[in-house]
Design an enzyme around this catalytic site. Sequence first.
Site: not given
Ligand SMILES: Cc1ncc(COP(=O)(O)O)c(C=O)c1O
Length: 360
Positions: A35, A255
């Site tokens: 994601k 700055y």
């Molecule tokens: C439902 C869910 N599963 C897995 C993950 C993966 O987590 P991580 O990046 O800490 O491994 C996330 C990330 O936020 C998540 O929201």
Amino acid sequence: MTRPARAIVHLAALRHNLRRVRQSAPRCRVLAVVKANGYGHGAVRVARALSDAEGFAVAGIDEALELREAGVDARILLLSGVHAGEALERACRYRLDVVVHHESQLEMLERARLEHPLEVWLKIDSGMHRLGVPPEQARSFWERLHACPQVDAHVRTMTHLANADDRRDPTTRRQLETFRDATRDLDGERSIANSGGVLGWPDTQADWVRPGIMLYGISPFVGGTAANEGLEPGMTLTTRLIAVNRVPRGGAVGYGGTWVCPEDMPVGVAAIGYGDGYLRHLPSGTPVLVNGRRVPLVGRVSMDLITVDLRTQPQARPGDEVVLWGRGLPVEEIAEHAGTIPYELVCRVAQRVLIDTEEI
Ligand SMILES: Cc1ncc(COP(=O)(O)O)c(C=O)c1O
């Protein structure tokens, strides 16, 4: 000359990190979490590099469609599910798995008329109190899902861990027990572990693990390092010096003039800034590598430029390599200087920083 700022994605490191997941969770299938544009690394690029994973997880439908349109054929799970009937139809058309975490989603499924059943992951709130159905309602949700013609017979259950980033925090054990109690009499595969679970909590590994951050070569643990976990950095943010100036004692740099030269000294100017994702609030003293050696950031980060103290490197010249994080300079350390977590740093890398890829 184009701007030299680059976020280089190390594809071989991503693959190494997936092998590290398998080593740590040898009996599990892997949903690689891509994601937020693959945590800033480019979701399509990451999915292609990790084609060995059994599937991918994204936040919402647009992210999933980007992968499908790029030809990613594997299982894709929508971690927040869908919230409109039209999205449900698209999830069906593009063979996406959906999370059901709320009654409104279940009702939508019950009302829908789909071309074929959807694969559903029932998310149970085991104590994080973000997404998920209350544990005492898990069975009734599970039964309604099984009775729903729009839902494939293989309903899976899942939960998410709030504190797996701390190997000593008792919350994870409590969440695990809550999830086990809630799913004790329910058939079907289960998924609990994020990266913290994969590396630190073997009891949470279940049938499917959902690692994100560790695939990018970043430790999920507070105060942890990638090297300690056998991970390799997936990204190096790099640029070049474009000027080296002698600034007199008392000269205020950048700055607001927040940093004043204590003596006549060389100050390097590197072509990177908050417009590229190098956070503006990174303070003077944050380490930067110039020609592989640490020097401190001085003065404010501007949109396209930073300034560094070159007193220990008087031979440095315009054109010399500068590394902001990645190989040789852990992003975990930079995140500490920024008062944030490394997730945020990599997610914020800007589109304009051409993301090259590198097989080595
Ligand atoms: C439902 C869910 N599963 C897995 C993950 C993966 O987590 P991580 O990046 O800490 O491994 C996330 C990330 O936020 C998540 O929201």
